[in-house]
Design a protein around this motif. Sequence first.
Motif, PDB file in Angstrom:
ATOM      1  N   GLN A  81       0.822  -1.204   0.000  1.00 11.35           N
ATOM      2  CA  GLN A  81       0.000   0.000   0.000  1.00 11.35           C
ATOM      3  C   GLN A  81       0.862   1.261   0.000  1.00 11.35           C
ATOM      4  N   ARG A  82       1.988   1.227   0.691  1.00  8.89           N
ATOM      5  CA  ARG A  82       2.895   2.390   0.676  1.00  8.89           C
ATOM      6  C   ARG A  82       3.456   2.593  -0.734  1.00  8.89           C
ATOM      7  N   ALA A  83       3.797   1.507  -1.413  1.00  5.00           N
ATOM      8  CA  ALA A  83       4.260   1.627  -2.802  1.00  5.00           C
ATOM      9  C   ALA A  83       3.174   2.240  -3.675  1.00  5.00           C
ATOM     10  N   SER A  84       1.932   1.816  -3.462  1.00  6.27           N
ATOM     11  CA  SER A  84       0.815   2.383  -4.208  1.00  6.27           C
ATOM     12  C   SER A  84       0.718   3.895  -3.973  1.00  6.27           C
TER      13      SER A  84
ATOM     14  N   LEU B 245       3.806   5.797  -5.653  1.00  6.10           N
ATOM     15  CA  LEU B 245       3.810   5.781  -7.110  1.00  6.10           C
ATOM     16  C   LEU B 245       2.622   6.533  -7.697  1.00  6.10           C
ATOM     17  N   GLU B 246       1.446   6.347  -7.119  1.00  3.92           N
ATOM     18  CA  GLU B 246       0.238   6.945  -7.689  1.00  3.92           C
ATOM     19  C   GLU B 246       0.135   8.444  -7.418  1.00  3.92           C
ATOM     20  N   THR B 247       0.742   8.922  -6.338  1.00  2.48           N
ATOM     21  CA  THR B 247       0.659  10.352  -6.015  1.00  2.48           C
ATOM     22  C   THR B 247       1.846  11.148  -6.535  1.00  2.48           C
ATOM     23  N   GLY B 248       2.842  10.476  -7.070  1.00  2.00           N
ATOM     24  CA  GLY B 248       4.021  11.175  -7.561  1.00  2.00           C
ATOM     25  C   GLY B 248       5.032  11.506  -6.488  1.00  2.00           C
ATOM     26  N   GLU B 249       4.825  10.996  -5.268  1.00  2.00           N
ATOM     27  CA  GLU B 249       5.836  11.181  -4.225  1.00  2.00           C
ATOM     28  C   GLU B 249       7.127  10.461  -4.598  1.00  2.00           C
ATOM     29  N   CYS B 250       7.001   9.426  -5.418  1.00  2.00           N
ATOM     30  CA  CYS B 250       8.163   8.813  -6.077  1.00  2.00           C
ATOM     31  C   CYS B 250       8.079   9.254  -7.542  1.00  2.00           C
ATOM     32  N   PRO B 251       8.693  10.394  -7.883  1.00  2.00           N
ATOM     33  CA  PRO B 251       8.497  10.995  -9.208  1.00  2.00           C
ATOM     34  C   PRO B 251       9.346  10.311 -10.279  1.00  2.00           C
ATOM     35  N   LEU B 252       8.858  10.340 -11.494  1.00  3.78           N
ATOM     36  CA  LEU B 252       9.660   9.854 -12.620  1.00  3.78           C
ATOM     37  C   LEU B 252      10.970  10.639 -12.693  1.00  3.78           C
TER      38      LEU B 252
ATOM     39  N   GLU C 137      20.817   8.175  -7.125  1.00  6.80           N
ATOM     40  CA  GLU C 137      19.983   8.906  -8.071  1.00  6.80           C
ATOM     41  C   GLU C 137      18.888   8.031  -8.659  1.00  6.80           C
ATOM     42  N   THR C 138      19.007   6.719  -8.481  1.00  6.74           N
ATOM     43  CA  THR C 138      18.016   5.797  -9.035  1.00  6.74           C
ATOM     44  C   THR C 138      16.768   5.719  -8.172  1.00  6.74           C
ATOM     45  N   TYR C 139      16.956   5.745  -6.855  1.00  3.61           N
ATOM     46  CA  TYR C 139      15.843   5.466  -5.940  1.00  3.61           C
ATOM     47  C   TYR C 139      15.480   6.681  -5.090  1.00  3.61           C
ATOM     48  N   SER C 140      14.177   6.850  -4.879  1.00  3.14           N
ATOM     49  CA  SER C 140      13.705   7.881  -3.950  1.00  3.14           C
ATOM     50  C   SER C 140      13.297   7.282  -2.609  1.00  3.14           C
ATOM     51  N   HIS C 141      12.940   5.992  -2.625  1.00  2.00           N
ATOM     52  CA  HIS C 141      12.472   5.324  -1.410  1.00  2.00           C
ATOM     53  C   HIS C 141      13.009   3.895  -1.369  1.00  2.00           C
ATOM     54  N   VAL C 142      13.249   3.405  -0.161  1.00  2.00           N
ATOM     55  CA  VAL C 142      13.735   2.036   0.051  1.00  2.00           C
ATOM     56  C   VAL C 142      12.873   1.378   1.117  1.00  2.00           C
ATOM     57  N   PHE C 143      12.445   0.145   0.844  1.00  3.00           N
ATOM     58  CA  PHE C 143      11.695  -0.654   1.811  1.00  3.00           C
ATOM     59  C   PHE C 143      12.603  -1.771   2.331  1.00  3.00           C
ATOM     60  N   LEU C 144      12.551  -2.023   3.621  1.00  5.94           N
ATOM     61  CA  LEU C 144      13.313  -3.111   4.243  1.00  5.94           C
ATOM     62  C   LEU C 144      12.324  -4.014   4.966  1.00  5.94           C
TER      63      LEU C 144
ATOM     64  N   LYS D 200      22.566   6.179   4.026  1.00  2.50           N
ATOM     65  CA  LYS D 200      22.616   7.065   5.188  1.00  2.50           C
ATOM     66  C   LYS D 200      23.093   8.456   4.774  1.00  2.50           C
ATOM     67  N   GLY D 201      22.442   9.487   5.340  1.00  5.13           N
ATOM     68  CA  GLY D 201      22.834  10.846   5.062  1.00  5.13           C
ATOM     69  C   GLY D 201      22.325  11.390   3.745  1.00  5.13           C
ATOM     70  N   THR D 202      21.363  10.711   3.108  1.00  8.44           N
ATOM     71  CA  THR D 202      20.807  11.159   1.835  1.00  8.44           C
ATOM     72  C   THR D 202      19.368  11.632   2.035  1.00  8.44           C
ATOM     73  N   HIS D 203      18.758  12.068   0.948  1.00  2.00           N
ATOM     74  CA  HIS D 203      17.353  12.464   0.981  1.00  2.00           C
ATOM     75  C   HIS D 203      16.437  11.281   0.655  1.00  2.00           C
ATOM     76  N   ILE D 204      16.997  10.094   0.519  1.00  2.00           N
ATOM     77  CA  ILE D 204      16.199   8.893   0.267  1.00  2.00           C
ATOM     78  C   ILE D 204      15.548   8.463   1.577  1.00  2.00           C
ATOM     79  N   HIS D 205      14.266   8.160   1.525  1.00  2.00           N
ATOM     80  CA  HIS D 205      13.519   7.800   2.730  1.00  2.00           C
ATOM     81  C   HIS D 205      13.314   6.288   2.789  1.00  2.00           C
ATOM     82  N   LEU D 206      13.623   5.724   3.950  1.00  3.42           N
ATOM     83  CA  LEU D 206      13.547   4.280   4.150  1.00  3.42           C
ATOM     84  C   LEU D 206      12.363   3.924   5.034  1.00  3.42           C
ATOM     85  N   THR D 207      11.742   2.802   4.730  1.00  4.17           N
ATOM     86  CA  THR D 207      10.677   2.250   5.567  1.00  4.17           C
ATOM     87  C   THR D 207      11.107   0.857   5.992  1.00  4.17           C
ATOM     88  N   ALA D 208      11.437   0.695   7.257  1.00  7.14           N
ATOM     89  CA  ALA D 208      11.841  -0.613   7.789  1.00  7.14           C
ATOM     90  C   ALA D 208      10.657  -1.228   8.520  1.00  7.14           C
TER      91      ALA D 208
END
Length: 552
Positions: free
Chosen positions: A45-48, A51-58, A158-165, A184-192
């Motif tokens: 659901q978080r991926a949905s 992706l659908e809202t553009g929070e993970c932009p092309l 530069e490839t990823y905006s979000h990471v799931f663990l 670590k130390g980037t603007h990429i947001h992780l969900t563990a």
Amino acid sequence: MKSTEWVPSKGIDLEPNADIACRLTGQSAAVTAGPGAGKSELLAQRASFLLETGECPLPKRILAISFKVDAAANLLSRVRARVRPELARRFDSYTFHAFSIRLIRRFRLALSDANALDQDFTIGPDRIQRRQITFDEFLPLASEILENNAAVLRALRETYSHVFLDEFQDCTNNQYSLITNAFKGTHIHLTAVGDTKQRIMGWAGALEGIFATFASDFAAVPLNLYQNRRSLPRLRRLQNRMIANMDPTAAVPEDRIVGLGGTIDVCRFDTADQEAAHLFEWIKQRITAGIPPSQIAVLFRNQPGLYSQPLVAQLARAGLPYRNDQQLQDLTVEPLSRVMLAFLTLATGAQSAAAYESISGLLEGEDDEQTFRHHRAWDEHLRAARAAVSRRTTEPAVVGRLIDGFINLIGANILTTLSSGYDEARVRQLSAELTERIQEVMASSGTDVAGAVDRLGYGGGVRIMSIHKSKGLEFEAVAVPAVEHEMFFGDAESVYAAYFVAVSRAKNHLLLSCADHRQAPDGAPQTWKARRRPHYGLLVYAKDLEGGWISE
């Protein structure tokens, strides 16, 4: 689509903290949950949402890293079912080892000196300079690439905006080093997301172990999922009432939990013997109704060996199978022992989905072809093991041969990945101890290999254990005797946390009981209190959910 317009997929009902985790922007999250809370669906659901809202932009993508091949495949299939194909193509789902070998194959030129690799390098049991690496080297080599080559690190970031663990509670030092080196130390947001086997309740956002480290390193918001969606409605309402008291924002309106499924019995007795007699009949009725004994648990907050004596006597007289997990100490809860027992369960001819699942993650290869070869070798080995057991089912020596064969098949180096505290010496030590334990059970009970494995492993009888040992487990039916002040004592936080763990282990049936008098059992300390008081502060959560009520 605007973020405010996004809704979960049809038929998906998110509890409040899950909804917060799905919609979180600008921050990382550490999500802890118990069994049945829907951790995989949360990530889908978080991926949905992203992706659908553009929070993970092309052209950004989402990277999901799991611990097992089947978990990675399951998450990918969920995302593909939830979002449009053009969006799902931007979701990458790998295991740690699959992600690492992709980095190594793509950027091997970033490795130098002793770790340099030829283009056609292979993977095998031994390290051959430039030509072959071992399975255990995947993560360290991938980390080295990221540490030593800024261009590779920049390309990854530069490839990823979000990471799931996923299943983050099992993260090892090597795996966590890879994550920190990469993000670590980037603007990429992780969900563990992970199971809270060590601490079921994250009171006031409290975290322990790897989750606490992650929250500190990535400034992650701690969230806990409480709702066990595998429990039937009546049991979920009891759990939800406790959640409303402990973490009000995480509770759901009670009218959202519809249905009358599940049973809750609350009983008060004059003596512990009467309580044990009733509990014995309650267990027998559920076994007669088709519930396997291993799916019935009796949970005590403290001293199960003492409190269970009246019940154990009745179970023994009736010949009903049971296992006192407290007496088994810690050997059979070791990750390696659980895998070994899963293998032995299958080798004795039993059919167990849980046992197969425990083995499947160890058969993962670097690609589909190697994984296929591993599964084929496993099938051949299992057939041979079953033949050996059928010929020598009463011979204790066959146990050692089976376990040694399994280690040789999987590889001691692979088995060390089951726990961050394992090395090959520890694997051999635990294997020898488990062999001895099974042989002791065979000798003391007069049973064969299958019977001994059944008692210790995935079969077994009614489980008698402490609430602490039940963390991370689920059962069709759970009894919690001695819901009394003399049992549930101490600070309110620990008392209510322990009680919540106990009642949330049950999927279909729950029995809560207390007694006014408990005669001191054999081995009881001098401080044993015979006179008892029901703990109405705990029992009250079941009021109006069961058939009757005990007088105060």
